[in-house]
Design a protein around this motif. Structure first.
Motif, mmCIF file in Angstrom:
data_model
loop_
_atom_site.group_PDB
_atom_site.id
_atom_site.type_symbol
_atom_site.label_atom_id
_atom_site.label_comp_id
_atom_site.label_asym_id
_atom_site.label_seq_id
_atom_site.Cartn_x
_atom_site.Cartn_y
_atom_site.Cartn_z
ATOM 1 N N ALA A 71 1.059 -1.227 0.102
ATOM 2 C CA ALA A 71 0.141 0.239 0.078
ATOM 3 C C ALA A 71 0.824 1.497 0.212
ATOM 4 O O ALA A 71 1.917 1.273 0.430
ATOM 5 C CB ALA A 71 -0.981 0.023 1.321
ATOM 6 N N ARG A 72 0.231 2.190 -0.481
ATOM 7 C CA ARG A 72 1.138 3.744 -0.571
ATOM 8 C C ARG A 72 1.053 4.326 1.086
ATOM 9 O O ARG A 72 0.073 3.787 1.614
ATOM 10 C CB ARG A 72 0.214 4.811 -1.335
ATOM 11 N N PRO A 73 2.168 4.807 1.524
ATOM 12 C CA PRO A 73 2.083 5.376 2.759
ATOM 13 C C PRO A 73 1.013 6.369 2.900
ATOM 14 O O PRO A 73 0.636 7.178 2.218
ATOM 15 C CB PRO A 73 3.292 5.900 2.890
ATOM 16 N N ALA A 74 0.230 6.585 4.069
ATOM 17 C CA ALA A 74 -0.575 7.192 4.495
ATOM 18 C C ALA A 74 -0.683 7.687 5.868
ATOM 19 O O ALA A 74 0.111 6.872 6.673
ATOM 20 C CB ALA A 74 -2.012 6.739 4.172
ATOM 21 N N LEU A 86 2.093 5.998 7.958
ATOM 22 C CA LEU A 86 2.070 4.350 8.201
ATOM 23 C C LEU A 86 2.460 3.744 6.371
ATOM 24 O O LEU A 86 1.793 4.352 5.767
ATOM 25 C CB LEU A 86 0.737 3.787 8.636
ATOM 26 N N ASP A 87 3.263 2.820 6.528
ATOM 27 C CA ASP A 87 3.590 2.238 5.399
ATOM 28 C C ASP A 87 3.466 0.629 5.559
ATOM 29 O O ASP A 87 4.285 0.182 6.314
ATOM 30 C CB ASP A 87 5.248 2.717 5.033
ATOM 31 N N LEU A 131 1.841 7.181 20.320
ATOM 32 C CA LEU A 131 2.673 7.030 19.546
ATOM 33 C C LEU A 131 3.673 5.973 19.982
ATOM 34 O O LEU A 131 4.479 5.003 19.075
ATOM 35 C CB LEU A 131 3.493 8.315 19.170
ATOM 36 N N THR A 132 4.143 6.004 21.205
ATOM 37 C CA THR A 132 4.985 5.095 21.858
ATOM 38 C C THR A 132 4.534 3.585 21.595
ATOM 39 O O THR A 132 5.272 2.813 21.316
ATOM 40 C CB THR A 132 5.336 5.217 23.411
ATOM 41 N N THR A 169 7.127 3.161 10.314
ATOM 42 C CA THR A 169 6.233 4.379 10.611
ATOM 43 C C THR A 169 7.200 5.573 10.763
ATOM 44 O O THR A 169 8.082 5.458 11.318
ATOM 45 C CB THR A 169 5.495 4.195 12.236
ATOM 46 N N ASP A 170 6.867 6.569 10.098
ATOM 47 C CA ASP A 170 7.436 7.714 10.142
ATOM 48 C C ASP A 170 6.450 9.072 10.536
ATOM 49 O O ASP A 170 5.500 8.786 10.759
ATOM 50 C CB ASP A 170 7.921 8.027 8.794
#
Length: 282
Positions: A71-74, A86-87, A131-132, A169-170
């Motif tokens: 999937a494309r990162p979103a 999310l990738d 996030l953690t 995850t970025d």
């Protein structure tokens, strides 16, 4: 005889043509269905040799292997209101070709549907975690739960989701800059604090050293004055004892010292013989 041979050949060609249209082979990596005048028949054909009605039935083949979809990162929002990118990817396969054909027909259409389902599940599960937790403790649980929920939703399309995973995850670029600025500000604050603590400690050390130096010098000066006083007293005592033993000699010595001091640097002086300086010379 010669007239029958061409007819036989033509008949044989027709039979072979019809036979080739009536037979079809499904390979080990495939599964197939038959469309009869455009409508799918309620049968799934596995690997092997099968028959169909020539010129009426048509074969539609589907891949029986596990397929990958990247999937494309979103972007998604965590429970602590942090935006992350999310990738993810999914592995899936067709478990019901008839249902698959009736609902989505082609693999690109299936991947489009799969992308929407997996992303919605990913976003829903990430939204319940911080996030953690997303990047550490709950990552595995999120992926397992997304796989289960997405597989349940995709069964109506004849698809089973084998695995849905988060590759990475970025943070969005603007968030990365903001976090970098906060990290730099925090490090600068800590550096200022360390420098301030170091300066304070250095001042304490210097003050303590100056105090000890002053005490040591005062004690040394005190001892030096005591020793000097004792030496002067001892010298005076020795001088007094020596003077009492030979007063004339010391008087003579003192007169010589007085004359030596008086006649330095080519000093010229006129004195009479009755001057006390000449007492011992006479």
């Amino acid at each position: 005889m010669n007239n029958k041979l061409p007819s036989f050949i033509i008949l044989l060609v027709i039979i072979l043509g019809i036979g080739s249209q009536a037979l079809f082979i499904v390979h080990q990596t495939e599964q197939a269905i038959i469309l009869q005048l455009g409508e799918p028949k309620d049968r799934i054909y596995k690997a092997g040799l099968h028959f169909k009605i020539p010129f009426i039935d048509s074969v539609v083949r589907f891949d029986a292997r596990i397929l990958d979809y990247d999937a494309r990162p979103a972007e998604a929002l965590t429970s602590d209101l942090k935006t992350i990118v999310l990738d993810n990817y999914a592995r899936w396969h067709i478990i019901n070709p008839l249902q698959f054909y009736r609902t989505v027909r082609t693999i690109p259409n299936a991947q489009t549907r799969l992308d929407a389902v997996v992303y919605s599940q990913m976003r829903a599960h990430v939204g319940r975690c911080t996030l953690t937790e997303v990047v550490s403790s709950e990552r595995t649980n999120i992926m397992d739960s997304v796989t289960k929920q997405a597989s349940t939703q995709m069964r109506e399309f004849g698809i089973e989701v084998v695995d849905a995973r988060i590759k990475r995850t970025d943070l969005p670029p603007e968030n990365q800059r903001a976090i970098y600025d906060r990290m730099r500000a925090e490090r600068e604050r800590q550096a200022r604090q360390y420098r301030s603590e170091g300066t304070e400690e250095a001042t304490k050390v210097r003050s303590k050293a100056d105090k000890e130096r002053a005490l040591i010098l005062a004690e040394a000066k005190k001892k030096a004055q005591i020793i000097q006083g004792e030496g002067d007293a001892e010298a005076a005592k020795i001088f007094a004892n020596a003077y009492t033993k030979s007063p004339d000699f010391f008087e003579f010595q003192r007169s010589l010292e007085a004359m030596k001091l008086s006649f330095e640097n080519n000093t010229k002086m006129i004195v009479t013989t009755d001057n006390p300086l000449f007492k011992h010379i006479k």
